[in-house]
Scaffold this motif. Sequence first.
Motif, short mmCIF file in Angstrom:
data_model
loop_
_atom_site.label_atom_id
_atom_site.label_comp_id
_atom_site.label_asym_id
_atom_site.label_seq_id
_atom_site.Cartn_x
_atom_site.Cartn_y
_atom_site.Cartn_z
N HIS A 198 1.57 0.16 8.61
CA HIS A 198 0.53 0.61 7.67
C HIS A 198 -0.39 1.58 8.39
CE1 HIS A 198 -3.67 -0.03 6.03
NE2 HIS A 198 -3.02 0.19 4.89
N ILE A 199 -0.75 2.65 7.74
CA ILE A 199 -1.72 3.57 8.36
C ILE A 199 -3.12 3.02 8.11
CG2 ILE A 199 -2.56 5.94 8.51
CD1 ILE A 199 0.03 6.90 7.29
N ARG A 249 -6.96 3.40 8.19
CA ARG A 249 -7.85 4.57 8.15
C ARG A 249 -9.29 4.14 8.29
NH1 ARG A 249 -5.15 6.43 2.68
NH2 ARG A 249 -5.95 4.35 2.20
N ASP A 266 0.86 -1.19 0.00
CA ASP A 266 0.00 0.00 0.00
C ASP A 266 0.90 1.24 0.00
OD1 ASP A 266 -2.26 -1.54 0.07
OD2 ASP A 266 -3.10 -0.66 1.90
N HIS A 315 0.92 3.89 1.89
CA HIS A 315 1.05 4.62 3.16
C HIS A 315 1.59 3.66 4.21
CE1 HIS A 315 -3.03 3.47 1.90
NE2 HIS A 315 -2.89 2.63 2.92
MN MN Z 1 -4.13 0.84 3.08
#
Ligand code: MN
Length: 582
Positions: free
Chosen positions: A368-369, A371, A233, A235
């Motif tokens: 990993h951020i 959200r 990913d 981020h």
């Molecule tokens: Mn993601």
Amino acid sequence: DSKTKEEVLDSLEPGIQESFIKYKVAVDPTVKPVKKDVLNGKEVVVNIKDKQINAVDKDVRNTGVHKVLSLDMTQAPRDANAIGQFGQAAMVPSDKEQEARNRWNEGHFNVYLSDQIPVDRAIPDTRPNTCSESVVHDDLPTTSVIFCFVDEVWSTLLRSVHSVLNRSPPHLIKEIILVDDFSTKEYLKDHLDVYMSQFPKVRIVRLQERQGLIRARLAGATIAKGDVLTFLDSHIECNVGWLEPLLERVYMDRRKVACPVIEVISDKDMSYVLVDNFQRGVFKWPLVFWWSRLSEDIIKKNHIKDSDPIRCPIMAGGLFSIDKKYFYELGSYDPGLDVWGGENMEISFKIWMCGGEIEIIPCSRVGHIFRAANPYKFPKDRQKTVERNLARVAEVWLDEYKDLFYGHGYYHLLDRSVIDIGNLTDQIEFRKKCKSFKWYLDNVYPDMVAPLVKAEGLVFNRGVRKCLALQKGSLAFERCDLSKLSQHFNYTWMRHVRQKDVCVTAQGKGSRLAMQPCDNTKPQLRWLHKDSNSALVEHLVTELAPQRLCLEAGALGDSMQLKECEPTSPYQKWQFTHYHTG
Ligand code: MN
Ligand code: LR7
């Protein structure tokens, strides 16, 4: 095949801590050994079969092994006093709180803070201690790292790329491919090219229209030159030594798909948070991704160390390494999946059912951020897009278990005149080569509860104290008798009350009941019924619009019809012999 579920579980889990040695010899003892190799300081026989399944097209394996390099160009960071440095929590100064709030929606995390902390910050090495002892081969395959993104936050995208460049042995990185899925943000255009031009390994691909992450990843894979594809990913922050253990697993067996442990970068303060060990990715109905920790029992019984690879029924989706040729042998992703969602289920079922394995490698860790919401727009309705993707996956991979998918709240997807899930010919053709979904449940995810029907047996009415029976194609009451097959009905995930291929049908208030050929799309065949564990034995409520009506037995026990529901009437209470929970 005669193993009990417990035996299967037992025999499965040692695979988690399978020693290389056992594995190698177990591949095929009849194949003549060709050479000796050294792994973990012990001699290992490498046989021809190994070479055939190896990712690298080499005649003979290199004998060398070395410790994971722990390469980390950020150990002595440029600015040790910067906020967020070493993965610590950052704080928004009180006079910037409004600004931070305003910018939240740019990425659905604390974008203000992300922009303040260094793009190449150091983070704590969170690997289990024993990882420093583990060794990898000298001649690991190279990888193409593929990031696809749409409107990713600038500083976060940069931090993702820097973490790969700074914490991977350069000779293993063939290239880093950035696939821009038709972003609208200006800074992701010229600006990004200029910035990345300082890194010769970074390639940027721009899609001419929005494709969604599935087709964007496929676009990256098509041009990739490395032996292995590593998807990430946009981020994330790769931790120390993250890459070698993933490539090592692929090298050992090209049908292994290796995932790092996914750690958490806090969306609020950007701190790097260590996660719990022994987590596996699994799914719940209706195909919802879930984490499930291995039980203490299994860990103890099998002496599983915190650094042992863990077999994983479903991958989270975004972070994994896969041999490139193998990815295409598996038919890559279903390109008919749109935007976001479901592709992690698809590739997981595909890998396991068609001969591969998914593992989580604890010595490889990537932050990993997470959200709470997608920060980008969906071209069509979000929910409908995800549901459509999942229905494609269910139709291709779940066999008779697809009823459990539809039966957990997705009845509306059965009406194809409302939702067009598209053409599946290629997917269904490919799938023929692979094992059944039942095999997957029994062998890969044996702790999953997946009964094919919700209830079965006799259908007893409380009021008349008799049971339903099918007599010459119509329904009647009889004295209950378990030995009579004409009294056996299933209550299915389609909410059918069913005997063989015929289903009990509601025809409207006051009218008689009929039997009709079962058909998933017809609402008049669906009955609401809850199990008898709830205090009351539940009614059989028809879903026939517009009124909710209950099936009621005539007091004499010679008729039945649809009436207004009365919570207490025993004549409206029906009980199956056996209820399955799950
Ligand atoms: Mn993601
Ligand atoms: O249309 C799109 N085009 C894109 O290029 C939509 C998204 N993307 C990009 C996006 O910029 C991001 O880099 O695709 C990547 C994944 O999208 P996210 O970050 O919005 O997804 P997520 O982290 O919320 O969701 C997880 O499930 C997804 C299902 O389709 C994908 O598999 C994600 O890769 C996956 N993320 C992870 O596995 C990280 C750990 C999360 C967990 C559990």
